[in-house]
Design a protein around this motif. Sequence first.
Motif, PDB file in Angstrom:
ATOM      1  N   ILE A 171       9.222 -14.767   3.369  1.00 56.84           N
ATOM      2  CA  ILE A 171       8.503 -13.566   3.044  1.00 56.84           C
ATOM      3  C   ILE A 171       9.258 -12.566   2.687  1.00 56.84           C
ATOM      4  O   ILE A 171       9.245 -11.726   1.942  1.00 56.84           O
ATOM      5  CB  ILE A 171       7.096 -13.133   3.999  1.00 56.84           C
ATOM      6  N   LYS A 172      10.337 -12.209   3.611  1.00 52.80           N
ATOM      7  CA  LYS A 172      11.175 -11.252   3.575  1.00 52.80           C
ATOM      8  C   LYS A 172      12.186 -11.333   2.301  1.00 52.80           C
ATOM      9  O   LYS A 172      12.291 -10.231   1.758  1.00 52.80           O
ATOM     10  CB  LYS A 172      12.469 -11.484   4.816  1.00 52.80           C
ATOM     11  N   GLU A 173      12.397 -12.509   1.747  1.00 55.57           N
ATOM     12  CA  GLU A 173      13.218 -12.786   0.815  1.00 55.57           C
ATOM     13  C   GLU A 173      12.489 -12.843  -0.455  1.00 55.57           C
ATOM     14  O   GLU A 173      12.891 -12.241  -1.601  1.00 55.57           O
ATOM     15  CB  GLU A 173      13.897 -13.960   0.587  1.00 55.57           C
ATOM     16  N   THR A 174      11.222 -12.623  -0.667  1.00 51.71           N
ATOM     17  CA  THR A 174      10.226 -12.954  -1.687  1.00 51.71           C
ATOM     18  C   THR A 174       9.443 -11.920  -2.047  1.00 51.71           C
ATOM     19  O   THR A 174       9.038 -11.558  -3.238  1.00 51.71           O
ATOM     20  CB  THR A 174       9.610 -14.369  -1.789  1.00 51.71           C
ATOM     21  N   ALA A 175       8.782 -11.056  -0.821  1.00 52.80           N
ATOM     22  CA  ALA A 175       7.841 -10.358  -1.181  1.00 52.80           C
ATOM     23  C   ALA A 175       8.437  -8.816  -1.411  1.00 52.80           C
ATOM     24  O   ALA A 175       9.523  -8.578  -0.885  1.00 52.80           O
ATOM     25  CB  ALA A 175       6.974 -10.138  -0.048  1.00 52.80           C
ATOM     26  N   PRO A 176       7.826  -7.914  -2.116  1.00 54.82           N
ATOM     27  CA  PRO A 176       8.586  -6.705  -2.195  1.00 54.82           C
ATOM     28  C   PRO A 176       8.650  -5.755  -1.156  1.00 54.82           C
ATOM     29  O   PRO A 176       9.349  -4.748  -1.094  1.00 54.82           O
ATOM     30  CB  PRO A 176       7.811  -6.008  -3.566  1.00 54.82           C
ATOM     31  N   LEU A 177       7.770  -5.773  -0.205  1.00 56.24           N
ATOM     32  CA  LEU A 177       7.568  -4.880   1.001  1.00 56.24           C
ATOM     33  C   LEU A 177       8.789  -5.362   1.936  1.00 56.24           C
ATOM     34  O   LEU A 177       9.350  -6.390   2.025  1.00 56.24           O
ATOM     35  CB  LEU A 177       6.344  -4.994   1.478  1.00 56.24           C
ATOM     36  N   THR A 178       9.079  -4.181   2.672  1.00 54.93           N
ATOM     37  CA  THR A 178      10.129  -4.438   3.932  1.00 54.93           C
ATOM     38  C   THR A 178       9.400  -5.167   4.933  1.00 54.93           C
ATOM     39  O   THR A 178       8.408  -4.746   5.296  1.00 54.93           O
ATOM     40  CB  THR A 178      10.699  -3.157   4.061  1.00 54.93           C
ATOM     41  N   VAL A 179      10.213  -6.155   5.355  1.00 56.68           N
ATOM     42  CA  VAL A 179       9.711  -7.188   6.538  1.00 56.68           C
ATOM     43  C   VAL A 179      10.811  -7.296   7.628  1.00 56.68           C
ATOM     44  O   VAL A 179      11.823  -7.375   7.250  1.00 56.68           O
ATOM     45  CB  VAL A 179       9.547  -8.467   5.873  1.00 56.68           C
ATOM     46  N   PRO A 403     -12.874   3.323  -2.405  1.00 54.36           N
ATOM     47  CA  PRO A 403     -11.604   2.963  -3.022  1.00 54.36           C
ATOM     48  C   PRO A 403     -10.893   3.951  -3.941  1.00 54.36           C
ATOM     49  O   PRO A 403     -10.952   3.989  -5.077  1.00 54.36           O
ATOM     50  CB  PRO A 403     -12.215   1.637  -4.147  1.00 54.36           C
ATOM     51  N   ILE A 404     -10.287   4.678  -3.010  1.00 52.57           N
ATOM     52  CA  ILE A 404      -9.521   5.637  -3.658  1.00 52.57           C
ATOM     53  C   ILE A 404      -7.948   5.255  -4.215  1.00 52.57           C
ATOM     54  O   ILE A 404      -7.387   6.092  -4.716  1.00 52.57           O
ATOM     55  CB  ILE A 404      -9.515   6.855  -2.714  1.00 52.57           C
ATOM     56  N   ILE A 405      -7.745   4.201  -3.626  1.00 51.36           N
ATOM     57  CA  ILE A 405      -6.171   4.151  -4.185  1.00 51.36           C
ATOM     58  C   ILE A 405      -6.205   3.545  -5.354  1.00 51.36           C
ATOM     59  O   ILE A 405      -6.644   2.680  -5.994  1.00 51.36           O
ATOM     60  CB  ILE A 405      -5.599   3.025  -3.018  1.00 51.36           C
ATOM     61  N   GLU A 406      -5.198   4.295  -6.324  1.00 50.05           N
ATOM     62  CA  GLU A 406      -5.139   3.970  -7.686  1.00 50.05           C
ATOM     63  C   GLU A 406      -4.151   3.287  -8.024  1.00 50.05           C
ATOM     64  O   GLU A 406      -4.081   2.279  -8.783  1.00 50.05           O
ATOM     65  CB  GLU A 406      -4.996   5.482  -8.345  1.00 50.05           C
ATOM     66  N   ARG A 407      -3.050   3.253  -7.221  1.00 49.06           N
ATOM     67  CA  ARG A 407      -1.874   2.462  -7.499  1.00 49.06           C
ATOM     68  C   ARG A 407      -0.896   2.448  -6.188  1.00 49.06           C
ATOM     69  O   ARG A 407      -0.846   3.543  -5.407  1.00 49.06           O
ATOM     70  CB  ARG A 407      -0.900   3.139  -8.656  1.00 49.06           C
ATOM     71  N   VAL A 408      -0.034   1.279  -6.022  1.00 52.22           N
ATOM     72  CA  VAL A 408       0.832   1.209  -5.028  1.00 52.22           C
ATOM     73  C   VAL A 408       1.970   1.023  -5.333  1.00 52.22           C
ATOM     74  O   VAL A 408       2.273   0.011  -6.236  1.00 52.22           O
ATOM     75  CB  VAL A 408       0.428   0.562  -4.071  1.00 52.22           C
ATOM     76  N   ILE A 409       3.111   1.578  -5.206  1.00 49.99           N
ATOM     77  CA  ILE A 409       4.482   1.809  -5.841  1.00 49.99           C
ATOM     78  C   ILE A 409       5.178   0.974  -4.481  1.00 49.99           C
ATOM     79  O   ILE A 409       5.382   1.749  -3.519  1.00 49.99           O
ATOM     80  CB  ILE A 409       5.094   2.725  -6.313  1.00 49.99           C
ATOM     81  N   ILE A 410       5.820  -0.206  -4.680  1.00 50.65           N
ATOM     82  CA  ILE A 410       6.629  -0.687  -3.658  1.00 50.65           C
ATOM     83  C   ILE A 410       8.112  -0.971  -4.147  1.00 50.65           C
ATOM     84  O   ILE A 410       8.115  -2.035  -5.222  1.00 50.65           O
ATOM     85  CB  ILE A 410       5.932  -1.855  -2.858  1.00 50.65           C
ATOM     86  N   SER A 411       9.187  -0.409  -3.739  1.00 51.89           N
ATOM     87  CA  SER A 411      10.444  -0.720  -4.609  1.00 51.89           C
ATOM     88  C   SER A 411      11.387  -1.565  -3.450  1.00 51.89           C
ATOM     89  O   SER A 411      11.222  -1.324  -2.213  1.00 51.89           O
ATOM     90  CB  SER A 411      11.061   0.847  -4.465  1.00 51.89           C
ATOM     91  N   ARG A 412      11.726  -2.440  -3.869  1.00 52.65           N
ATOM     92  CA  ARG A 412      12.669  -3.538  -3.276  1.00 52.65           C
ATOM     93  C   ARG A 412      13.708  -3.014  -2.648  1.00 52.65           C
ATOM     94  O   ARG A 412      14.289  -2.023  -3.380  1.00 52.65           O
ATOM     95  CB  ARG A 412      12.816  -4.623  -4.029  1.00 52.65           C
TER      96      ARG A 412
END
Length: 412
Positions: A171-179, A403-412
Motif C-alpha cells: 500500500i505504501k508503494e502503490t497508494a498516493p497517500l503517506t503510509v 457532503p462538502i468535500i469538493e476535491r482532495v489533492i494528494i501529492s505523492r
Amino acid sequence: MKTVIYNIGTLAGILPEGVLKLEGADMNRVGSIDNAYLVIEDGVISEFGEASGHCCIGSYGSEIEYIDAKGGFVMPCFCDSHTHIVYAGCRDGEFRDKIAGLSYEEIAARGGGILNSADLLHQTSEDELYRQSMERVNEIMAMGTGAVEIKSGYGLTVEDELKMLRVIKRIKETAPLTVKANFLGAHAVGRAYRGRQSEYVAMVCNEMLPKVAEEGLADFVDVFCDTGFFTVEETAEILEKAAKYGIRPKIHANELEVSGGVQVGVKYDALSVDHLEKTTDAEIEVLRGSGTMPTMLPGCSFFLGLPYGRAKDYIEAGLPVALASDYNPGSSPSGNMRFVMALGCIRMRLTPEQSFNACTINSAYAMGVSDILGSITVGKKANLIITKPIPSLAFIPYSHQTPIIERVIISR
Ligand code: NIG
Ligand code: FE
C-alpha cells in the motif's frame, strides 16, 4: 509541474515552519487567510497568501494547471495516526452480539473479536488482502485523509504478521497517500498459544520482531496493553526488544481499564499513547514534558459505548491531543476523520479549532510526519482538501454528514 489554486474563500490550517505539534492554549488557534491563493510545485506547497492584486488566472503562465476553489475552504488533509485497515472480511455477526448486549471483552473471551479477524486473515491470500484493504484506502482518501498509520495484529503467527506487513508495504508503494506501518504482533495471543501467553510474548520478541526488523517492515511497534490482553511487564519486554532494533513504540493503552500503558509508553519514549478512554490524573502528569502524543479515538468510544477521553483536561493541563479513527472491524468500522472531528466537538467538547488541530498537525506528529504534513506551510507536501463554500470552520464538524468535500489533492 506547477498548480495554482485560486479563488480560495478561506485557507485554513496555516502554521509557521518548524511547528511539529500544538499544545495547551495553542490548540485553540487555526491560522487562516480569507480570499487566498496557493501554489504547488512538484507536489510541495511553494507559496500562498492573500489574493488581492497578486494571483489571478494567467499571472503564472499558460503551462500551469489552475484550480478554481470557487470560494471554498482549502485545508490540509486529515492525518489518521491510528488504524487497522488491513483486515479480511468483516465482523458483522459480532455486531449483532454487540447490539444484543455483549461487551467487547465478552465477545473476545468467547474467541471472537481479534481472533475471529485472525482466522479470516489466515484464510485470505495476500493479493486478496491487498485488494480489500485498498478499497478502504481509497475510501478514506476520498473523505480527506492524506496520511495513514496502519497496524498489523490480525496475523498473530509469524507468517501471517509478515503477510499483513507486506500488504502494508505494498500500500505504501502503490497508494498516493503517506503510509506508516506499525507492528502489533501483541494485539492478542494467537490461538495456537492459548493459555501460554508468556511463550507467545517470547515468540513476538524472538521470532516476529527480528524478521520484521530484518525486512524493514515496521516504522513502529505497538502492544495492546490492557486488561485481558497484555500486561505492563510484557509490554516493557516487547518495547525493550524493539528498541534494540531502533523501532519506536506507539501503544494501545487504557481502553478497557487504567492499564499502566501510558506510563510504560512514556518510559520507552513512545511517539503516542492511544485510546485513553479511561484516564486518571496520574496519566496526565506523566505525559507532561514528554514527547509522547496522547491520542484519543472517539469513533471507538462511539461504537463500543465507552467513555470519551478527557481531551479537554489534557489540553487544560497544557498538553497536546491528537484524534484518530482507529478504523478496524471490531471497535470502529469507520475511517471518516470528519466524523472523528465532529465527535471531538460534540462528545468531547473540543472547540472546532482544537478538534481540527487534533486531526491534522497533532495526528501528523503522532505518526511522525508533522515535518512534512498536517498544515499549510511552505515546503510541506500539498495534501489538501477543497470544500464547497462553507460559512466557517465550525461548519465542518457541525454539518458532519453534508457532503462538502469538493476535491482532495494528494501529492505523492
Ligand atoms: O484499537 N483495542 C484493540 N484493538 C483495536 C480493536 C481491534 C479489533 O477489535 O479488531 C482497537 O480498538
Ligand atoms: Fe486500535
